[in-house]
Motif scaffolding. Structure first.
Motif, mmCIF file in Angstrom:
data_model
loop_
_atom_site.group_PDB
_atom_site.id
_atom_site.type_symbol
_atom_site.label_atom_id
_atom_site.label_comp_id
_atom_site.label_asym_id
_atom_site.label_seq_id
_atom_site.Cartn_x
_atom_site.Cartn_y
_atom_site.Cartn_z
ATOM 1 N N GLU A 59 -83.301 -12.857 -9.815
ATOM 2 C CA GLU A 59 -83.040 -11.469 -10.187
ATOM 3 C C GLU A 59 -84.166 -10.542 -9.737
ATOM 4 O OE1 GLU A 59 -85.238 -13.444 -13.552
ATOM 5 O OE2 GLU A 59 -83.508 -13.939 -12.310
ATOM 6 N N TYR A 91 -81.252 -19.638 -7.583
ATOM 7 C CA TYR A 91 -81.359 -18.313 -8.196
ATOM 8 C C TYR A 91 -81.881 -18.438 -9.621
ATOM 9 C CZ TYR A 91 -79.928 -13.670 -9.860
ATOM 10 O OH TYR A 91 -79.906 -12.408 -10.411
ATOM 11 N N ILE A 93 -87.611 -5.032 -8.770
ATOM 12 C CA ILE A 93 -86.331 -4.810 -9.394
ATOM 13 C C ILE A 93 -86.143 -3.298 -9.432
ATOM 14 C CG2 ILE A 93 -85.018 -5.003 -11.538
ATOM 15 C CD1 ILE A 93 -86.525 -7.555 -12.128
ATOM 16 N N ASN A 112 -74.313 -15.573 -8.753
ATOM 17 C CA ASN A 112 -75.758 -15.760 -8.791
ATOM 18 C C ASN A 112 -76.167 -16.670 -9.949
ATOM 19 O OD1 ASN A 112 -76.256 -14.148 -6.549
ATOM 20 N ND2 ASN A 112 -76.497 -12.285 -7.757
ATOM 21 N N ASP A 113 -75.565 -16.461 -11.121
ATOM 22 C CA ASP A 113 -75.977 -17.258 -12.277
ATOM 23 C C ASP A 113 -75.504 -18.699 -12.202
ATOM 24 O OD1 ASP A 113 -73.279 -16.992 -12.812
ATOM 25 O OD2 ASP A 113 -73.534 -15.882 -14.683
ATOM 26 N N GLN A 125 -83.286 -9.228 -6.162
ATOM 27 C CA GLN A 125 -81.952 -8.666 -5.941
ATOM 28 C C GLN A 125 -82.057 -7.311 -5.278
ATOM 29 O OE1 GLN A 125 -78.650 -9.313 -8.744
ATOM 30 N NE2 GLN A 125 -78.549 -7.096 -8.923
#
Length: 241
Positions: free
Chosen positions: A196, A190, A7, A184-185, A199
């Motif tokens: 996440e 995902y 991340i 995405n949510d 990403q």
């Protein structure tokens, strides 16, 4: 088996992300190439992936990285005639019969001495039931020789920031669809697979406008001893270069 992806702003070796499904549109087109676009219409995307050893953090050279994704209209090469506005059964690899021999937006690269691979492609579109993403498979080859025994260590999916995606999908090459894209949510994979952690870190190539395209990057930690549950070595043909 778990892979590892970064991340932005965090130590990539410490952020673990489980494998994600390969999906029904995997194929091995025997293509070692940096530019996978084959003239496909869409917003340019320069993708840089850095592969590191999950234990030591050292770069992983001579790792074979394959990527594949849909075009601006949501179609995959090999399955170009399937309507991307309708959901299909996403079971095992090969569960959806191929419709053609096209190879756009697919290809592989060997990582360099710094563990880096670079691809020239386009920003993916979307298809029914999924948010925007790119598929990745990381294959370990013996001594850097693609003809030697090998195994697939990690299979994942790369995701895009929502703000960037909204801008891109409003462009002419992507618009005019009969369905709306998933955020995405809203994407079940995902949410279930902690997308996440995979990403991409994205910035525009041009200073004044995103229309020139985007540069995207991610560091992925790999356990070289791991064996992917998603793609078996026999699913790959021998590459020709």
């Amino acid at each position: 088996m778990e892979g590892n992806a970064s991340i932005p702003g965090l130590d990539p070796v410490l952020v673990l992300a489980p494998e994600q499904m390969a999906g029904p549109y995997f194929r091995n087109p025997r293509l070692i190439r940096r530019n996978i676009s084959e003239g496909a219409s869409g917003t340019p995307l320069l993708l840089k992936l850095t592969l590191v050893d999950v234990d030591s953090g050292a770069p992983l050279p001579d790792v074979l990285v394959d990527i594949w994704h849909c075009n601006a209209r949501g179609a995959y090469s090999g399955w170009s005639k399937i309507n991307p506005d309708l959901e299909v059964d996403v079971g095992d690899i090969g569960s959806v019969p191929r419709t053609d021999d096209d190879t756009y937006l697919r290809g592989g690269q060997f990582s360099n001495s710094q563990g880096v691979v670079r691809f020239t492609t386009i920003y993916p579109g979307f298809y029914a039931g999924r948010s925007v993403h790119i598929h990745v498979a990381v294959r370990i080859v013996a001594g850097g020789n693609y003809l030697e025994a090998r195994h697939v260590a990690w299979v994942g999916q790369l995701y895009f920031p929502e703000v960037t995606t909204r801008s891109v999908l409003a462009a002419k090459d992507y618009s005019g669809r009969s369905i709306a894209p998933l955020r995405n949510d809203q994407d079940e994979l995902y949410r279930q697979m902690h997308g996440e952690a995979s990403q991409l870190d994205i910035r525009p190539i041009g200073r004044d406008s995103w229309e020139d395209g985007f540069f995207a990057q991610l560091t992925i930690g790999i356990d070289k001893r791991a064996m992917s549950a998603q793609i078996k070595p026999g699913d790959f043909d021998i590459y020709t270069v």
